[in-house]
Design an enzyme around this catalytic site. Structure first.
Site, PDB file in Angstrom:
ATOM      1  N   ASP A 181     -43.309 -45.903  -7.014  1.00  0.00           N
ATOM      2  CA  ASP A 181     -42.861 -46.360  -8.330  1.00  0.00           C
ATOM      3  C   ASP A 181     -41.568 -45.647  -8.746  1.00  0.00           C
ATOM      4  O   ASP A 181     -40.717 -46.219  -9.394  1.00  0.00           O
ATOM      5  CB  ASP A 181     -43.962 -46.187  -9.376  1.00  0.00           C
TER       6      ASP A 181
ATOM      7  N   HIS B 193     -45.638 -32.947 -10.256  1.00  0.00           N
ATOM      8  CA  HIS B 193     -45.545 -32.532 -11.669  1.00  0.00           C
ATOM      9  C   HIS B 193     -45.956 -31.077 -11.845  1.00  0.00           C
ATOM     10  O   HIS B 193     -45.443 -30.365 -12.698  1.00  0.00           O
ATOM     11  CB  HIS B 193     -46.442 -33.406 -12.549  1.00  0.00           C
TER      12      HIS B 193
ATOM     13  N   HIS C 202     -55.597 -45.502 -14.971  1.00  0.00           N
ATOM     14  CA  HIS C 202     -54.280 -44.862 -14.999  1.00  0.00           C
ATOM     15  C   HIS C 202     -53.173 -45.916 -14.908  1.00  0.00           C
ATOM     16  O   HIS C 202     -53.417 -47.059 -14.538  1.00  0.00           O
ATOM     17  CB  HIS C 202     -54.184 -43.863 -13.839  1.00  0.00           C
TER      18      HIS C 202
ATOM     19  N   SER D 160     -44.478 -44.254 -14.692  1.00  0.00           N
ATOM     20  CA  SER D 160     -45.318 -45.076 -13.826  1.00  0.00           C
ATOM     21  C   SER D 160     -45.848 -46.328 -14.515  1.00  0.00           C
ATOM     22  O   SER D 160     -46.382 -47.205 -13.838  1.00  0.00           O
ATOM     23  CB  SER D 160     -46.521 -44.258 -13.328  1.00  0.00           C
TER      24      SER D 160
ATOM     25  N   ASP E  69     -67.351 -36.757  -1.874  1.00  0.00           N
ATOM     26  CA  ASP E  69     -66.220 -37.551  -2.360  1.00  0.00           C
ATOM     27  C   ASP E  69     -65.555 -38.308  -1.211  1.00  0.00           C
ATOM     28  O   ASP E  69     -65.187 -37.696  -0.209  1.00  0.00           O
ATOM     29  CB  ASP E  69     -65.156 -36.631  -2.993  1.00  0.00           C
TER      30      ASP E  69
HETATM   31 ZN   LIG Z   1     -45.593 -38.945 -12.914  1.00  0.00          ZN
END
Ligand SMILES: [Zn+2]
Length: 534
Positions: free
Chosen positions: A377, A340, A173, A112, A305
Protein backbone atom coordinates in the site's frame (compact mmCIF):
# COMPACT_ATOMS: atom_id res chain seq x y z
CA UNK A 1 42.59 3.15 2.12
CA UNK A 2 43.29 2.31 -1.52
CA UNK A 3 46.88 1.61 -0.56
CA UNK A 4 45.76 -0.90 2.03
CA UNK A 5 43.67 -2.74 -0.58
CA UNK A 6 46.62 -2.85 -2.99
CA UNK A 7 48.80 -4.24 -0.19
CA UNK A 8 46.19 -6.90 0.60
CA UNK A 9 45.95 -7.84 -3.06
CA UNK A 10 49.71 -7.98 -3.43
CA UNK A 11 49.86 -10.32 -0.47
CA UNK A 12 47.12 -12.40 -2.10
CA UNK A 13 44.79 -11.78 0.84
CA UNK A 14 41.10 -10.88 0.82
CA UNK A 15 39.21 -8.90 3.40
CA UNK A 16 37.45 -11.14 5.88
CA UNK A 17 33.81 -11.96 5.11
CA UNK A 18 31.47 -12.57 7.99
CA UNK A 19 29.08 -15.18 6.58
CA UNK A 20 29.78 -17.81 3.94
CA UNK A 21 32.16 -17.30 1.06
CA UNK A 22 31.63 -15.73 -2.30
CA UNK A 23 31.53 -18.52 -4.91
CA UNK A 24 34.74 -18.45 -6.91
CA UNK A 25 32.83 -18.87 -10.20
CA UNK A 26 31.43 -15.37 -9.77
CA UNK A 27 34.93 -14.08 -10.61
CA UNK A 28 34.60 -15.60 -14.08
CA UNK A 29 32.70 -13.48 -16.64
CA UNK A 30 31.29 -16.73 -18.03
CA UNK A 31 29.22 -17.13 -14.86
CA UNK A 32 27.40 -13.84 -15.41
CA UNK A 33 27.10 -14.36 -19.15
CA UNK A 34 25.54 -17.80 -18.59
CA UNK A 35 23.20 -16.44 -15.92
CA UNK A 36 22.08 -13.60 -18.18
CA UNK A 37 21.66 -15.88 -21.20
CA UNK A 38 19.23 -18.00 -19.17
CA UNK A 39 17.32 -14.92 -18.06
CA UNK A 40 17.25 -13.62 -21.64
CA UNK A 41 16.01 -16.95 -22.92
CA UNK A 42 13.19 -16.96 -20.34
CA UNK A 43 12.32 -13.35 -21.26
CA UNK A 44 12.14 -14.20 -24.98
CA UNK A 45 9.87 -17.17 -24.29
CA UNK A 46 7.54 -15.16 -22.07
CA UNK A 47 4.06 -15.05 -23.62
CA UNK A 48 1.14 -13.05 -22.25
CA UNK A 49 -1.73 -15.27 -21.10
CA UNK A 50 -4.55 -13.75 -23.11
CA UNK A 51 -7.52 -15.49 -21.48
CA UNK A 52 -9.69 -14.25 -18.65
CA UNK A 53 -8.70 -15.16 -15.08
CA UNK A 54 -11.04 -17.51 -13.23
CA UNK A 55 -9.41 -16.74 -9.89
CA UNK A 56 -7.95 -13.53 -8.46
CA UNK A 57 -5.47 -13.29 -5.59
CA UNK A 58 -4.13 -10.01 -4.22
CA UNK A 59 -1.18 -10.22 -1.82
CA UNK A 60 -0.70 -6.97 0.06
CA UNK A 61 2.44 -6.43 2.07
CA UNK A 62 1.42 -3.54 4.32
CA UNK A 63 4.31 -1.06 4.27
CA UNK A 64 6.39 -3.35 2.06
CA UNK A 65 8.35 -0.78 0.08
CA UNK A 66 11.09 -1.84 -2.31
CA UNK A 67 13.88 -1.52 0.34
CA UNK A 68 11.85 -3.90 2.53
CA UNK A 69 11.50 -6.39 -0.36
CA UNK A 70 15.28 -6.33 -0.97
CA UNK A 71 16.14 -6.65 2.72
CA UNK A 72 13.62 -9.51 3.14
CA UNK A 73 15.23 -11.26 0.16
CA UNK A 74 18.65 -11.03 1.83
CA UNK A 75 17.22 -12.22 5.16
CA UNK A 76 15.35 -15.16 3.61
CA UNK A 77 18.47 -16.17 1.67
CA UNK A 78 20.58 -15.97 4.84
CA UNK A 79 17.98 -18.00 6.76
CA UNK A 80 18.58 -20.68 4.10
CA UNK A 81 22.37 -20.50 4.52
CA UNK A 82 22.91 -18.50 1.35
CA UNK A 83 24.82 -15.24 1.08
CA UNK A 84 21.46 -13.49 0.57
CA UNK A 85 21.01 -10.99 -2.24
CA UNK A 86 21.30 -13.51 -5.08
CA UNK A 87 18.58 -15.81 -3.74
CA UNK A 88 15.16 -15.01 -5.20
CA UNK A 89 11.99 -14.56 -3.20
CA UNK A 90 8.80 -16.30 -4.35
CA UNK A 91 7.52 -12.93 -5.59
CA UNK A 92 10.74 -12.46 -7.63
CA UNK A 93 9.57 -15.29 -9.89
CA UNK A 94 6.53 -13.31 -11.06
CA UNK A 95 7.17 -12.36 -14.70
CA UNK A 96 5.68 -8.83 -14.80
CA UNK A 97 6.39 -5.81 -12.59
CA UNK A 98 5.11 -2.22 -12.47
CA UNK A 99 5.49 0.76 -10.16
CA UNK A 100 2.48 2.05 -8.25
CA UNK A 101 2.12 5.69 -7.19
CA UNK A 102 0.73 5.52 -3.67
CA UNK A 103 -0.25 9.10 -2.74
CA UNK A 104 -3.73 9.77 -1.30
CA UNK A 105 -5.92 12.47 -2.86
CA UNK A 106 -5.14 14.76 0.10
CA UNK A 107 -1.73 13.45 1.27
CA UNK A 108 1.60 13.13 -0.53
CA UNK A 109 2.60 10.38 1.91
CA UNK A 110 -0.39 8.08 2.33
CA UNK A 111 -1.94 5.82 4.96
CA UNK A 112 -3.33 2.31 4.64
CA UNK A 113 -6.99 3.36 4.50
CA UNK A 114 -6.93 5.72 1.52
CA UNK A 115 -4.56 3.37 -0.32
CA UNK A 116 -6.81 0.34 0.34
CA UNK A 117 -9.65 2.20 -1.35
CA UNK A 118 -7.38 2.71 -4.38
CA UNK A 119 -6.03 -0.81 -4.92
CA UNK A 120 -9.21 -2.63 -3.78
CA UNK A 121 -11.97 -0.38 -5.20
CA UNK A 122 -10.10 1.34 -8.05
CA UNK A 123 -10.69 4.92 -6.85
CA UNK A 124 -8.12 7.15 -5.11
CA UNK A 125 -9.35 8.52 -1.81
CA UNK A 126 -8.56 10.62 1.25
CA UNK A 127 -6.26 9.77 4.15
CA UNK A 128 -7.89 7.62 6.89
CA UNK A 129 -11.12 6.98 4.94
CA UNK A 130 -12.09 3.53 3.61
CA UNK A 131 -14.29 2.53 0.66
CA UNK A 132 -15.34 6.12 -0.05
CA UNK A 133 -14.40 8.53 -2.83
CA UNK A 134 -12.43 11.68 -2.02
CA UNK A 135 -15.72 13.57 -1.76
CA UNK A 136 -16.01 12.04 1.73
CA UNK A 137 -14.29 13.86 4.62
CA UNK A 138 -12.35 12.24 7.44
CA UNK A 139 -14.43 11.73 10.58
CA UNK A 140 -17.52 13.45 9.12
CA UNK A 141 -20.22 10.79 9.27
CA UNK A 142 -22.63 12.77 7.11
CA UNK A 143 -20.21 12.64 4.14
CA UNK A 144 -20.46 8.83 3.94
CA UNK A 145 -23.75 8.28 2.17
CA UNK A 146 -23.61 8.59 -1.59
CA UNK A 147 -19.79 8.47 -1.72
CA UNK A 148 -19.39 4.68 -1.40
CA UNK A 149 -17.11 2.95 -3.90
CA UNK A 150 -17.39 -0.81 -4.47
CA UNK A 151 -14.52 -3.29 -4.10
CA UNK A 152 -13.46 -5.79 -6.74
CA UNK A 153 -14.09 -8.46 -4.10
CA UNK A 154 -17.74 -7.42 -3.87
CA UNK A 155 -18.03 -7.49 -7.67
CA UNK A 156 -16.45 -10.98 -7.71
CA UNK A 157 -19.04 -12.18 -5.20
CA UNK A 158 -21.82 -10.71 -7.31
CA UNK A 159 -20.47 -12.65 -10.30
CA UNK A 160 -20.83 -15.93 -8.37
CA UNK A 161 -17.27 -16.38 -7.15
CA UNK A 162 -16.31 -17.31 -3.60
CA UNK A 163 -14.40 -14.59 -1.74
CA UNK A 164 -11.99 -14.49 1.17
CA UNK A 165 -9.99 -12.11 3.35
CA UNK A 166 -6.85 -13.24 5.20
CA UNK A 167 -4.69 -10.96 7.32
CA UNK A 168 -2.25 -10.94 10.22
CA UNK A 169 -3.91 -7.80 11.62
CA UNK A 170 -7.42 -7.59 13.04
CA UNK A 171 -9.85 -8.27 10.16
CA UNK A 172 -11.41 -4.84 10.80
CA UNK A 173 -8.07 -3.09 10.12
CA UNK A 174 -7.78 -0.55 7.28
CA UNK A 175 -6.43 -2.81 4.52
CA UNK A 176 -8.86 -5.75 4.85
CA UNK A 177 -11.72 -3.33 5.57
CA UNK A 178 -11.21 -1.90 2.08
CA UNK A 179 -12.73 -5.09 0.66
CA UNK A 180 -16.07 -4.62 2.45
CA UNK A 181 -16.44 -1.38 4.45
CA UNK A 182 -17.39 2.25 3.79
CA UNK A 183 -16.26 4.42 6.67
CA UNK A 184 -14.98 7.99 7.14
CA UNK A 185 -12.71 6.98 10.05
CA UNK A 186 -10.53 3.86 9.92
CA UNK A 187 -10.44 3.67 13.73
CA UNK A 188 -14.17 2.90 14.05
CA UNK A 189 -13.44 -0.81 14.59
CA UNK A 190 -16.51 -1.35 16.82
CA UNK A 191 -19.35 0.88 18.00
CA UNK A 192 -17.33 1.46 21.19
CA UNK A 193 -14.65 3.16 19.06
CA UNK A 194 -17.13 5.65 17.55
CA UNK A 195 -18.27 9.03 18.87
CA UNK A 196 -21.92 9.02 20.00
CA UNK A 197 -22.70 11.66 17.37
CA UNK A 198 -21.59 9.40 14.50
CA UNK A 199 -23.60 6.49 15.92
CA UNK A 200 -26.66 8.72 16.19
CA UNK A 201 -26.23 9.88 12.61
CA UNK A 202 -26.44 6.23 11.51
CA UNK A 203 -22.80 5.48 10.68
CA UNK A 204 -21.84 1.84 11.22
CA UNK A 205 -18.70 0.46 12.80
CA UNK A 206 -16.35 -1.67 10.68
CA UNK A 207 -17.02 -4.99 12.50
CA UNK A 208 -20.73 -4.66 11.83
CA UNK A 209 -20.05 -3.93 8.17
CA UNK A 210 -17.80 -7.02 8.04
CA UNK A 211 -20.80 -9.31 8.50
CA UNK A 212 -23.40 -7.30 6.61
CA UNK A 213 -21.96 -5.62 3.48
CA UNK A 214 -20.47 -8.51 1.49
CA UNK A 215 -21.22 -12.19 2.03
CA UNK A 216 -17.57 -13.18 2.66
CA UNK A 217 -16.93 -16.94 2.52
CA UNK A 218 -13.61 -16.97 4.38
CA UNK A 219 -12.50 -14.45 7.02
CA UNK A 220 -9.19 -15.16 8.78
CA UNK A 221 -7.09 -12.93 11.02
CA UNK A 222 -7.39 -11.25 14.41
CA UNK A 223 -10.05 -9.00 15.92
CA UNK A 224 -12.28 -10.99 18.28
CA UNK A 225 -12.93 -8.21 20.76
CA UNK A 226 -14.82 -6.04 18.25
CA UNK A 227 -17.29 -8.87 17.55
CA UNK A 228 -18.65 -9.60 21.05
CA UNK A 229 -20.71 -7.65 23.64
CA UNK A 230 -18.84 -5.68 26.28
CA UNK A 231 -17.55 -7.93 29.04
CA UNK A 232 -17.63 -11.19 27.05
CA UNK A 233 -14.53 -13.11 28.24
CA UNK A 234 -12.04 -13.99 25.52
CA UNK A 235 -11.68 -17.80 25.10
CA UNK A 236 -7.87 -17.60 25.04
CA UNK A 237 -7.37 -15.01 27.82
CA UNK A 238 -10.23 -15.93 30.17
CA UNK A 239 -8.82 -14.16 33.19
CA UNK A 240 -7.63 -11.02 31.37
CA UNK A 241 -10.52 -8.53 31.31
CA UNK A 242 -8.60 -6.18 28.99
CA UNK A 243 -9.14 -8.76 26.22
CA UNK A 244 -12.91 -8.99 26.70
CA UNK A 245 -15.46 -8.10 24.04
CA UNK A 246 -16.09 -4.34 23.79
CA UNK A 247 -19.32 -3.89 21.79
CA UNK A 248 -21.83 -1.47 23.31
CA UNK A 249 -24.85 -2.59 21.26
CA UNK A 250 -24.87 -6.01 22.94
CA UNK A 251 -24.68 -7.81 19.62
CA UNK A 252 -22.75 -11.04 19.09
CA UNK A 253 -21.62 -10.57 15.50
CA UNK A 254 -20.01 -14.00 15.23
CA UNK A 255 -23.27 -15.68 16.19
CA UNK A 256 -25.22 -13.49 13.76
CA UNK A 257 -22.79 -14.37 10.97
CA UNK A 258 -22.98 -18.09 11.76
CA UNK A 259 -26.79 -18.04 11.76
CA UNK A 260 -26.82 -16.94 8.10
CA UNK A 261 -25.32 -20.12 6.61
CA UNK A 262 -25.80 -23.73 7.59
CA UNK A 263 -22.17 -24.56 6.77
CA UNK A 264 -20.69 -21.58 8.63
CA UNK A 265 -17.94 -22.43 11.11
CA UNK A 266 -16.24 -20.14 13.62
CA UNK A 267 -12.81 -21.09 14.98
CA UNK A 268 -10.36 -19.24 17.22
CA UNK A 269 -7.21 -21.37 17.21
CA UNK A 270 -4.90 -23.20 14.82
CA UNK A 271 -6.31 -26.66 15.48
CA UNK A 272 -9.85 -25.49 14.79
CA UNK A 273 -8.67 -23.88 11.55
CA UNK A 274 -6.87 -26.98 10.29
CA UNK A 275 -9.90 -29.17 11.09
CA UNK A 276 -12.42 -26.82 9.47
CA UNK A 277 -10.38 -26.43 6.29
CA UNK A 278 -10.45 -30.22 5.77
CA UNK A 279 -14.17 -30.58 6.56
CA UNK A 280 -16.32 -30.69 3.40
CA UNK A 281 -19.44 -29.62 5.36
CA UNK A 282 -17.86 -26.23 6.10
CA UNK A 283 -18.95 -23.74 3.42
CA UNK A 284 -18.14 -20.50 5.27
CA UNK A 285 -15.26 -20.04 7.67
CA UNK A 286 -14.45 -17.29 10.15
CA UNK A 287 -11.24 -17.70 12.14
CA UNK A 288 -10.29 -14.98 14.63
CA UNK A 289 -7.08 -15.93 16.38
CA UNK A 290 -6.48 -12.98 18.74
CA UNK A 291 -8.61 -10.26 20.39
CA UNK A 292 -6.68 -7.65 18.36
CA UNK A 293 -3.91 -8.17 15.79
CA UNK A 294 -2.31 -11.60 15.56
CA UNK A 295 1.12 -12.00 17.14
CA UNK A 296 4.29 -11.21 15.24
CA UNK A 297 5.60 -14.30 13.44
CA UNK A 298 8.63 -14.42 15.77
CA UNK A 299 6.33 -14.43 18.86
CA UNK A 300 3.76 -16.86 17.42
CA UNK A 301 2.78 -19.97 19.39
CA UNK A 302 3.22 -22.63 16.71
CA UNK A 303 0.59 -24.99 18.12
CA UNK A 304 -2.07 -22.41 19.02
CA UNK A 305 -1.71 -19.73 16.34
CA UNK A 306 -1.75 -20.35 12.58
CA UNK A 307 0.91 -18.69 10.42
CA UNK A 308 -0.03 -16.46 7.49
CA UNK A 309 0.99 -19.33 5.21
CA UNK A 310 -1.34 -21.74 7.02
CA UNK A 311 -4.24 -19.28 6.89
CA UNK A 312 -3.64 -18.75 3.16
CA UNK A 313 -3.59 -22.50 2.54
CA UNK A 314 -6.80 -23.04 4.53
CA UNK A 315 -8.54 -20.24 2.64
CA UNK A 316 -7.51 -21.67 -0.72
CA UNK A 317 -8.75 -25.16 0.25
CA UNK A 318 -12.22 -23.75 0.83
CA UNK A 319 -12.39 -21.15 -1.93
CA UNK A 320 -11.18 -23.30 -4.79
CA UNK A 321 -14.17 -25.63 -4.47
CA UNK A 322 -16.28 -23.06 -6.33
CA UNK A 323 -16.31 -23.97 -10.06
CA UNK A 324 -16.87 -20.30 -10.90
CA UNK A 325 -13.63 -19.32 -9.20
CA UNK A 326 -12.67 -17.09 -6.29
CA UNK A 327 -11.22 -13.77 -5.13
CA UNK A 328 -8.75 -13.85 -2.24
CA UNK A 329 -7.11 -10.94 -0.43
CA UNK A 330 -4.09 -11.86 1.69
CA UNK A 331 -2.37 -9.24 3.81
CA UNK A 332 1.00 -9.39 5.52
CA UNK A 333 -0.26 -6.65 7.78
CA UNK A 334 2.38 -6.48 10.47
CA UNK A 335 5.37 -5.68 8.24
CA UNK A 336 4.01 -2.18 8.73
CA UNK A 337 3.79 -2.52 12.51
CA UNK A 338 7.39 -3.71 12.85
CA UNK A 339 8.55 -0.66 10.90
CA UNK A 340 6.35 1.78 12.88
CA UNK A 341 7.98 0.32 15.96
CA UNK A 342 11.43 0.97 14.44
CA UNK A 343 12.27 -2.72 14.83
CA UNK A 344 13.44 -3.96 11.43
CA UNK A 345 13.80 -7.54 12.70
CA UNK A 346 10.05 -7.74 13.30
CA UNK A 347 9.18 -6.13 9.96
CA UNK A 348 11.54 -8.28 7.89
CA UNK A 349 10.62 -11.60 9.52
CA UNK A 350 6.96 -10.73 8.78
CA UNK A 351 7.93 -10.03 5.16
CA UNK A 352 9.69 -13.39 4.91
CA UNK A 353 6.55 -15.18 6.12
CA UNK A 354 4.47 -13.11 3.70
CA UNK A 355 6.69 -14.37 0.88
CA UNK A 356 6.24 -17.95 2.12
CA UNK A 357 2.46 -17.49 1.85
CA UNK A 358 2.96 -16.31 -1.75
CA UNK A 359 5.07 -19.40 -2.41
CA UNK A 360 2.36 -21.66 -0.98
CA UNK A 361 -0.39 -20.02 -3.06
CA UNK A 362 1.77 -20.33 -6.19
CA UNK A 363 2.04 -24.07 -5.54
CA UNK A 364 -1.71 -24.47 -4.91
CA UNK A 365 -2.88 -22.50 -7.96
CA UNK A 366 -2.04 -22.38 -11.65
CA UNK A 367 -0.96 -19.32 -13.59
CA UNK A 368 -3.22 -20.59 -16.40
CA UNK A 369 -6.40 -19.61 -14.57
CA UNK A 370 -5.30 -17.48 -11.58
CA UNK A 371 -4.13 -13.87 -11.73
CA UNK A 372 -1.95 -13.21 -8.68
CA UNK A 373 -0.70 -9.73 -7.83
CA UNK A 374 1.74 -8.85 -5.06
CA UNK A 375 2.05 -5.24 -3.99
CA UNK A 376 2.24 -2.85 -1.05
CA UNK A 377 0.00 0.00 0.00
CA UNK A 378 2.94 2.30 0.78
CA UNK A 379 6.58 2.28 1.80
CA UNK A 380 8.38 3.27 5.03
CA UNK A 381 11.35 5.54 5.81
CA UNK A 382 13.42 2.35 6.12
CA UNK A 383 16.75 2.03 4.35
CA UNK A 384 19.87 -0.08 4.36
CA UNK A 385 23.28 1.08 3.25
CA UNK A 386 26.81 1.44 4.56
CA UNK A 387 28.67 -0.68 1.96
CA UNK A 388 28.25 -3.87 3.97
CA UNK A 389 30.17 -6.93 2.85
CA UNK A 390 28.31 -9.52 0.79
CA UNK A 391 27.01 -12.20 3.13
CA UNK A 392 27.11 -10.03 6.24
CA UNK A 393 23.94 -10.11 8.32
CA UNK A 394 21.25 -7.75 7.08
CA UNK A 395 20.99 -6.59 10.70
CA UNK A 396 24.75 -6.05 11.02
CA UNK A 397 27.09 -3.06 11.11
CA UNK A 398 28.64 -1.09 8.29
CA UNK A 399 32.32 -2.11 7.97
CA UNK A 400 33.71 1.36 8.68
CA UNK A 401 33.00 3.90 11.41
CA UNK A 402 31.01 7.08 11.09
CA UNK A 403 32.37 10.66 11.40
CA UNK A 404 31.69 10.59 15.12
CA UNK A 405 34.08 7.61 15.33
CA UNK A 406 31.24 5.28 16.26
CA UNK A 407 29.85 2.20 14.58
CA UNK A 408 26.54 2.27 12.74
CA UNK A 409 24.09 -0.33 11.46
CA UNK A 410 23.39 -0.88 7.79
CA UNK A 411 19.65 -0.52 8.49
CA UNK A 412 18.55 2.96 9.55
CA UNK A 413 15.23 4.80 9.69
CA UNK A 414 14.63 8.38 8.58
CA UNK A 415 12.51 8.90 11.69
CA UNK A 416 10.99 6.86 14.50
CA UNK A 417 11.43 5.57 18.06
CA UNK A 418 15.15 4.89 17.43
CA UNK A 419 15.72 8.63 17.03
CA UNK A 420 17.90 10.21 19.69
CA UNK A 421 17.08 13.75 20.70
CA UNK A 422 20.07 16.08 21.00
CA UNK A 423 19.21 16.67 24.66
CA UNK A 424 19.92 12.95 25.31
CA UNK A 425 23.56 13.47 24.37
CA UNK A 426 25.63 12.07 21.53
CA UNK A 427 24.63 9.17 19.29
CA UNK A 428 25.19 5.84 21.02
CA UNK A 429 27.68 3.27 19.74
CA UNK A 430 26.19 -0.07 18.69
CA UNK A 431 27.65 -3.57 18.77
CA UNK A 432 26.91 -6.50 16.46
CA UNK A 433 25.18 -8.42 19.25
CA UNK A 434 22.95 -5.42 20.03
CA UNK A 435 21.96 -4.88 16.41
CA UNK A 436 21.17 -8.58 15.92
CA UNK A 437 18.67 -8.63 18.79
CA UNK A 438 15.06 -9.07 17.56
CA UNK A 439 13.90 -6.19 19.73
CA UNK A 440 16.68 -3.76 18.66
CA UNK A 441 15.40 -0.39 17.46
CA UNK A 442 17.59 0.90 14.64
CA UNK A 443 18.75 4.50 14.91
CA UNK A 444 16.66 7.20 13.27
CA UNK A 445 17.51 10.76 12.26
CA UNK A 446 14.44 12.27 13.91
CA UNK A 447 12.83 11.05 17.14
CA UNK A 448 9.17 10.12 16.81
CA UNK A 449 7.01 7.80 18.86
CA UNK A 450 6.02 5.94 15.71
CA UNK A 451 8.11 5.74 12.53
CA UNK A 452 6.24 7.08 9.50
CA UNK A 453 5.28 5.74 6.09
CA UNK A 454 7.45 6.60 3.10
CA UNK A 455 6.12 8.34 0.03
CA UNK A 456 7.98 6.64 -2.84
CA UNK A 457 6.43 4.26 -5.37
CA UNK A 458 5.95 0.59 -4.51
CA UNK A 459 6.28 -2.42 -6.81
CA UNK A 460 3.43 -4.53 -8.23
CA UNK A 461 4.41 -8.08 -9.20
CA UNK A 462 2.03 -10.05 -11.46
CA UNK A 463 1.56 -13.61 -12.66
CA UNK A 464 -1.27 -15.28 -14.61
CA UNK A 465 -3.89 -14.23 -17.16
CA UNK A 466 -3.61 -10.51 -18.07
CA UNK A 467 -0.54 -10.11 -15.83
CA UNK A 468 1.21 -8.46 -18.80
CA UNK A 469 -1.04 -5.41 -18.31
CA UNK A 470 0.90 -4.74 -15.12
CA UNK A 471 3.65 -2.57 -16.64
CA UNK A 472 5.06 0.94 -16.46
CA UNK A 473 4.32 3.52 -13.80
CA UNK A 474 0.67 3.51 -12.73
CA UNK A 475 -1.69 5.10 -10.26
CA UNK A 476 -2.36 2.67 -7.39
CA UNK A 477 -6.04 2.49 -8.37
CA UNK A 478 -4.94 0.70 -11.58
CA UNK A 479 -4.41 -2.49 -9.51
CA UNK A 480 -8.15 -2.90 -8.90
CA UNK A 481 -8.94 -2.23 -12.56
CA UNK A 482 -6.49 -4.85 -13.85
CA UNK A 483 -8.05 -7.42 -11.53
CA UNK A 484 -11.63 -6.51 -12.48
CA UNK A 485 -10.77 -6.56 -16.18
CA UNK A 486 -8.90 -9.88 -16.01
CA UNK A 487 -11.91 -11.59 -14.42
CA UNK A 488 -14.44 -9.70 -16.61
CA UNK A 489 -16.05 -8.13 -13.55
CA UNK A 490 -17.90 -4.82 -13.50
CA UNK A 491 -17.33 -2.45 -15.27
CA UNK A 492 -15.52 -4.83 -17.65
CA UNK A 493 -18.20 -7.51 -18.15
CA UNK A 494 -17.67 -6.97 -21.90
CA UNK A 495 -13.96 -7.77 -21.53
CA UNK A 496 -13.92 -9.89 -24.71
CA UNK A 497 -11.52 -12.38 -23.13
CA UNK A 498 -11.86 -16.13 -23.76
CA UNK A 499 -12.33 -18.22 -20.61
CA UNK A 500 -9.18 -19.45 -18.91
CA UNK A 501 -7.72 -22.88 -19.50
CA UNK A 502 -7.98 -25.24 -16.54
CA UNK A 503 -4.83 -25.89 -14.50
CA UNK A 504 -4.54 -29.38 -16.02
CA UNK A 505 -5.29 -28.44 -19.61
CA UNK A 506 -2.41 -28.68 -22.03
CA UNK A 507 -1.03 -25.41 -23.37
CA UNK A 508 -3.11 -24.15 -26.31
CA UNK A 509 -1.66 -25.75 -29.45
CA UNK A 510 0.31 -23.57 -31.84
CA UNK A 511 -0.56 -23.32 -35.57
CA UNK A 512 1.44 -26.43 -36.51
CA UNK A 513 0.55 -28.52 -33.48
CA UNK A 514 -2.96 -29.65 -34.42
CA UNK A 515 -6.45 -28.20 -34.59
CA UNK A 516 -7.19 -25.35 -32.16
CA UNK A 517 -9.57 -26.08 -29.32
CA UNK A 518 -13.16 -24.82 -29.29
CA UNK A 519 -12.59 -22.22 -26.53
CA UNK A 520 -9.59 -20.93 -28.47
CA UNK A 521 -11.71 -20.54 -31.63
CA UNK A 522 -14.41 -18.79 -29.63
CA UNK A 523 -11.76 -16.52 -28.16
CA UNK A 524 -10.33 -15.71 -31.60
CA UNK A 525 -13.82 -14.95 -32.87
CA UNK A 526 -14.48 -12.63 -29.92
CA UNK A 527 -11.18 -10.85 -30.52
CA UNK A 528 -12.07 -10.42 -34.20
CA UNK A 529 -15.49 -9.07 -33.30
CA UNK A 530 -14.00 -6.73 -30.71
CA UNK A 531 -11.51 -5.50 -33.29
CA UNK A 532 -14.26 -4.90 -35.83
CA UNK A 533 -16.29 -2.69 -33.51
CA UNK A 534 -16.14 1.05 -34.31
ZN1 LIG B 1 1.25 2.03 8.82
Amino acid sequence: MQGAWVLLLLLGLRPQLSLGTIPVEEEDPAFWNRQAAQALDAAKKLKPIQTAAKNLILFLGDGMGVPTVTAARILKGQMNNKLGPETPLAMDHFPYVALSKTYNVDRQVPDSAGTATAYLCGVKANYQTIGLSAAARFDQCNTTQGNEVISVMYRAKKAGKSVGVVTTTRVQHASPAGTYAHVVNRNWYSDADMPAKARKEGCQDIARQLISNVDIDVILGGGRKYMFPKGTPDPEYLSDATQNGIRLDGRNLVQEWQARHQGARYVWNRQGLLQASQDPSVTHLMGLFEPGDTKYEVHRNHTRDPSLMEMTEAALHLLRRNPRGFYLFVEGGRIDHGHHDGRAYLALTEAVMFDSAIDKASQLTSEKDTLTLVTADHSHVFSFGGYTLRGSSIFGLAPSKAHDNKTYTSILYGNGPGGFALKDGPRPNVSDSQSGDPSYQQQAAVPLQSETHGGEDVAVFARGPQAHLVHGVQEQSFVAHVMAFAACLEPYTDCGLPPSAGPNDAAPPGPAAGPPSLPLLAGALLLLLAGAAP
